[in-house]
Design an enzyme around this catalytic site. Structure first.
Site, PDB file in Angstrom:
ATOM      1  CB  VAL A 167      -0.913   0.030   1.246  1.00  0.00           C
ATOM      2  CG1 VAL A 167      -1.750   1.301   1.272  1.00  0.00           C
ATOM      3  CG2 VAL A 167      -1.817  -1.200   1.270  1.00  0.00           C
ATOM      4  CB  CYS A 168       2.531   3.334  -1.945  1.00  0.00           C
ATOM      5  SG  CYS A 168       1.976   3.199  -3.624  1.00  0.00           S
ATOM      6  CB  SER A 169       0.738   8.165  -1.164  1.00  0.00           C
ATOM      7  OG  SER A 169       1.944   8.203  -1.875  1.00  0.00           O
TER       8      SER A 169
ATOM      9  N   GLY B  15       0.259   4.364  -5.480  1.00  0.00           N
ATOM     10  CA  GLY B  15       0.364   3.087  -6.178  1.00  0.00           C
ATOM     11  C   GLY B  15       1.341   3.112  -7.339  1.00  0.00           C
TER      12      GLY B  15
ATOM     13  CB  THR C 141       4.389   0.719  -4.678  1.00  0.00           C
ATOM     14  OG1 THR C 141       4.367   1.873  -3.843  1.00  0.00           O
ATOM     15  CG2 THR C 141       4.692  -0.462  -3.799  1.00  0.00           C
TER      16      THR C 141
END
Length: 108
Positions: A12-14, A16, A19
């Site tokens: 999960v990243c801010s 997507g 990543t």
């Protein structure tokens, strides 16, 4: 030795985006180790939908959303899904192998 079941790793990243490169590198590392994985990245806002619809084995948070750890811990507690924040250095260097190892440790 019996073959391990396919492992689903959710990052999960801010947004997507950053990543997705890490996902590619993790998949490559998993292939080299002969591990069957389903690794995918989602934005923080999309994470809930994926947790509802997918059987996730481990969730890794990108360093930029580390502040959401407590929030995710609450969501995952009932599901028994391990969670951790991706090591900042490994993330910065896009070290798929190291991040994959981190995920594997959490699943054992």
């Amino acid at each position: 030795m019996k073959k391990m079941a396919k492992k689903t790793i959710m990052l999960v990243c801010s947004a997507g985006m950053s990543t997705s490169l890490l996902v590619t590198k993790m998949q490559k590392a998993a292939e080299e180790k002969g591990i069957e994985t389903d690794i995918f990245a989602v934005s923080a806002s999309d994470a809930d939908n994926h947790l509802e619809t997918k059987d996730v084995d481990v969730l890794l948070l990108g360093p930029q959303v580390r502040f959401m750890k407590a929030q995710f811990e609450q969501k995952l507690a009932s599901k028994g899904i391990p969670l951790d924040i991706i090591n900042m250095q490994d993330y910065g260097m896009m070290n798929g192998e190291k991040v994959l190892e981190q995920a594997e440790k959490l699943m054992h």
